[in-house]
Design a protein around this motif. Structure first.
Motif, PDB file in Angstrom:
ATOM      1  N   LEU A   1       0.808  -1.210   0.000  1.00 45.92           N
ATOM      2  CA  LEU A   1       0.000   0.000   0.000  1.00 45.92           C
ATOM      3  C   LEU A   1       0.849   1.271   0.000  1.00 45.92           C
ATOM      4  O   LEU A   1       0.586   2.213  -0.768  1.00 45.92           O
ATOM      5  N   ARG A   2       1.866   1.319   0.802  1.00 42.76           N
ATOM      6  CA  ARG A   2       2.644   2.554   0.928  1.00 42.76           C
ATOM      7  C   ARG A   2       3.462   2.862  -0.325  1.00 42.76           C
ATOM      8  O   ARG A   2       3.962   3.980  -0.477  1.00 42.76           O
ATOM      9  N   PHE A   3       3.599   1.870  -1.225  1.00 39.28           N
ATOM     10  CA  PHE A   3       4.354   2.100  -2.453  1.00 39.28           C
ATOM     11  C   PHE A   3       3.461   2.147  -3.691  1.00 39.28           C
ATOM     12  O   PHE A   3       3.963   2.256  -4.805  1.00 39.28           O
TER      13      PHE A   3
ATOM     14  N   GLU B   1      -7.654   2.991   1.450  1.00 37.58           N
ATOM     15  CA  GLU B   1      -6.615   2.916   0.419  1.00 37.58           C
ATOM     16  C   GLU B   1      -6.800   3.994  -0.644  1.00 37.58           C
ATOM     17  O   GLU B   1      -5.840   4.638  -1.064  1.00 37.58           O
ATOM     18  N   HIS B   2      -8.030   4.194  -1.077  1.00 35.60           N
ATOM     19  CA  HIS B   2      -8.291   5.236  -2.073  1.00 35.60           C
ATOM     20  C   HIS B   2      -7.931   6.620  -1.524  1.00 35.60           C
ATOM     21  O   HIS B   2      -7.400   7.461  -2.250  1.00 35.60           O
ATOM     22  N   VAL B   3      -8.234   6.855  -0.260  1.00 36.88           N
ATOM     23  CA  VAL B   3      -7.915   8.153   0.343  1.00 36.88           C
ATOM     24  C   VAL B   3      -6.412   8.400   0.313  1.00 36.88           C
ATOM     25  O   VAL B   3      -5.940   9.466  -0.107  1.00 36.88           O
ATOM     26  N   GLU B   4      -5.637   7.410   0.763  1.00 37.00           N
ATOM     27  CA  GLU B   4      -4.183   7.569   0.795  1.00 37.00           C
ATOM     28  C   GLU B   4      -3.606   7.677  -0.612  1.00 37.00           C
ATOM     29  O   GLU B   4      -2.753   8.542  -0.885  1.00 37.00           O
ATOM     30  N   LEU B   5      -4.078   6.819  -1.506  1.00 38.52           N
ATOM     31  CA  LEU B   5      -3.550   6.830  -2.868  1.00 38.52           C
ATOM     32  C   LEU B   5      -3.869   8.132  -3.580  1.00 38.52           C
ATOM     33  O   LEU B   5      -3.009   8.729  -4.252  1.00 38.52           O
ATOM     34  N   LEU B   6      -5.102   8.611  -3.424  1.00 41.12           N
ATOM     35  CA  LEU B   6      -5.496   9.836  -4.105  1.00 41.12           C
ATOM     36  C   LEU B   6      -4.677  11.029  -3.605  1.00 41.12           C
ATOM     37  O   LEU B   6      -4.287  11.900  -4.395  1.00 41.12           O
ATOM     38  N   GLY B   7      -4.397  11.069  -2.315  1.00 40.54           N
ATOM     39  CA  GLY B   7      -3.567  12.149  -1.791  1.00 40.54           C
ATOM     40  C   GLY B   7      -2.196  12.176  -2.435  1.00 40.54           C
ATOM     41  O   GLY B   7      -1.678  13.245  -2.809  1.00 40.54           O
ATOM     42  N   ASN B   8      -1.579  11.001  -2.603  1.00 40.52           N
ATOM     43  CA  ASN B   8      -0.274  10.922  -3.246  1.00 40.52           C
ATOM     44  C   ASN B   8      -0.343  11.295  -4.726  1.00 40.52           C
ATOM     45  O   ASN B   8       0.537  11.993  -5.249  1.00 40.52           O
ATOM     46  N   LEU B   9      -1.405  10.832  -5.402  1.00 36.52           N
ATOM     47  CA  LEU B   9      -1.513  11.113  -6.840  1.00 36.52           C
ATOM     48  C   LEU B   9      -1.785  12.587  -7.107  1.00 36.52           C
ATOM     49  O   LEU B   9      -1.307  13.141  -8.109  1.00 36.52           O
ATOM     50  N   ARG B  10      -2.532  13.240  -6.243  1.00 33.36           N
ATOM     51  CA  ARG B  10      -2.770  14.680  -6.434  1.00 33.36           C
ATOM     52  C   ARG B  10      -1.468  15.467  -6.292  1.00 33.36           C
ATOM     53  O   ARG B  10      -1.284  16.503  -6.937  1.00 33.36           O
TER      54      ARG B  10
END
Length: 440
Positions: free
Chosen positions: A51-53, A75-84
């Motif tokens: 998840l963290r990668f 997971e979507h919350v964390e991933l979206l933050g990184n992608l933004r």
């Protein structure tokens, strides 16, 4: 432009590759056909990625699509933050069950949300995006004719991901685990109103149950056999066989014409000797039954709509037809008696299923129980779904957690403690293992 449809890691599953991104296959096939080279579409498969990668595995896109389930929300919350942060200009759109259950939270996270069955709305939204006038919310009430759409293509993933061994494992037939298998979905919706299930709450937008035509079923199976070497199918449909003989017979005959072997799940309250025989002749080798509880009080409390005599009869009919039977049971349901372990074990010994799937009851968003817990004797629910993924034996020492608590007194008598529910679950898992009935 490039449009990426993200499939999350499903990190909480023992083997996330036992399932497939069917929504993604379906929608991406429709979009590829409609836009015919005008845009590039990619399925971004994050299964198996820590998840963290996960954001390091997402390519740059002009637009990202998400299908949101409650268990994948964090997971979507964390991933979206990184992608933004990495791709700040790309908008993120979301549909799926959790969007219906928590529109406010989804609007706070995503640029656009979709309520209802998404085929037509997604097409319109992409056209709006091209024209620079995308709406915040797209909404459609009513059912889509799923037979208007082509066979979902799977070239979005490597062949080794689509067809893999291990899906067709049988208890009594060694060697089946070597077959190349995949999962399929040939229907949409469920006509029942089980109160531990989120499906009924989606009926505002998707009210009917629909099956693919026999012709389309046969075409999809043939496609999977020819392009990917698929030898066995695991059906992910809520109910694998239509509930009337008029619909069930041609449905099953379509499987039979392909020579495929398959497994699925069905209701216990419609099986007849004729349907059981035809099901086996069509290639079915295993059938799962959503029994849920061996006490009628619990079945009635969650509006399952079956009785135990029907369950016994269906297990017998399927076994007589030569089909392995897998029983799904839930420990901790409302109305469960103090001696549930004894009653459950007595039922298993009496009916002799081949394998048993045992899980712990979890009130989940979108269900009647989650929305009105007091009606079911529940006084507290933890909204953190990350605590609810339990698979016995997955960890060296698993200590399950409950995300709810019963009141001291319920309409069925004293409320069970969390410690008692977990102890019952572990006791039954131990017995299943000793008897060789734990699932494969």
């Amino acid at each position: 432009m490039k449009i990426g449809f993200i499939f999350p890691s499903s990190y909480y599953l023992h083997d996330p590759f036992r399932g497939d991104p069917h929504t993604h296959f379906h929608l991406l096939t429709i979009l590829e056909d409609l836009f015919d080279g005008q845009h590039e579409f990619e399925l971004i498969d994050l299964r198996g990625v820590e998840l963290r990668f996960s954001h390091y595995h997402v390519p740059e896109c002009d637009l990202f699509l998400h299908s949101i389930y409650s268990l994948d929300w964090d997971e979507h919350v964390e991933l979206l933050g990184n992608l933004r942060r990495i791709y700040p200009k790309a908008p993120h759109w979301a549909g799926g069950p959790n969007v219906h259950f928590d529109q406010k939270a989804c609007l706070g996270l995503f640029d656009t949300i979709f309520l209802g069955e998404g085929e037509d709305m997604l097409i319109q939204a992409i056209r709006d995006f091209e024209a620079g006038k995308v709406e915040r919310t797209y909404e459609k009430k009513g059912s889509t004719d799923i037979n208007l759409y082509p066979v979902p293509r799977r070239h979005f993933l490597p062949k080794s991901t689509v067809a893999r061994p291990g899906l067709m494992t049988l208890k009594r037939t060694p060697g089946m685990e070597k077959l190349l298998g995949t999962t399929v979905v040939f229907s949409r919706g469920c006509p029942y109103k089980c109160q531990f299930c989120a499906m009924p709450s989606i009926k505002l937008y998707s009210p009917s149950t629909r099956y693919r035509t026999p012709e389309l079923i046969e075409a999809e199976i043939t496609y999977l056999q020819k392009e990917f070497g698929v030898q066995g199918l695991s059906l992910a449909d809520e109910i694998a066989i239509p509930l009337t003989p008029k619909r069930a017979i041609p449905h099953l005959e379509a499987f039979g014409r392909t020579g495929i072997v398959w497994r699925g799940q069905c209701r216990v309250d419609f099986m007849t000797p004729e349907i059981a025989k035809l099901t086996r002749e069509s290639g079915c080798v295993t059938m799962g039954l959503g029994v849920e509880s061996v006490t009628q009080a619990s079945l009635d409390a969650v509006n399952k709509g079956i009785n135990l005599d029907q369950t016994r009869a269906t297990i017998r009919l399927l076994k007589e037809a030569g089909i392995e039977v897998r029983v799904y049971l839930i420990i901790g349901l409302p109305g469960e008696p103090p001696d549930v372990v004894k009653k459950t074990w007595d039922f298993i010994q009496e009916t002799e299923p081949d394998l048993v799937y045992l899980s712990i009851f979890t009130p989940r968003p979108g269900t009647d129980i989650y929305n009105d817990p007091g009606k079911f004797g529940i006084e507290w629910i933890d909204p953190d779904m990350s605590k609810t993924q339990h698979m016995y034996g997955r960890y060296d020492a698993e200590l399950p957690e409950l995300n709810f608590r019963y009141a001291k007194d319920t309409q069925w008598g004293p409320g069970q403690s969390g410690e008692r529910i977990i102890a019952n679950y572990l006791e039954l898992q131990t017995r299943l293992g000793q008897a060789g009935l734990r699932t494969l």
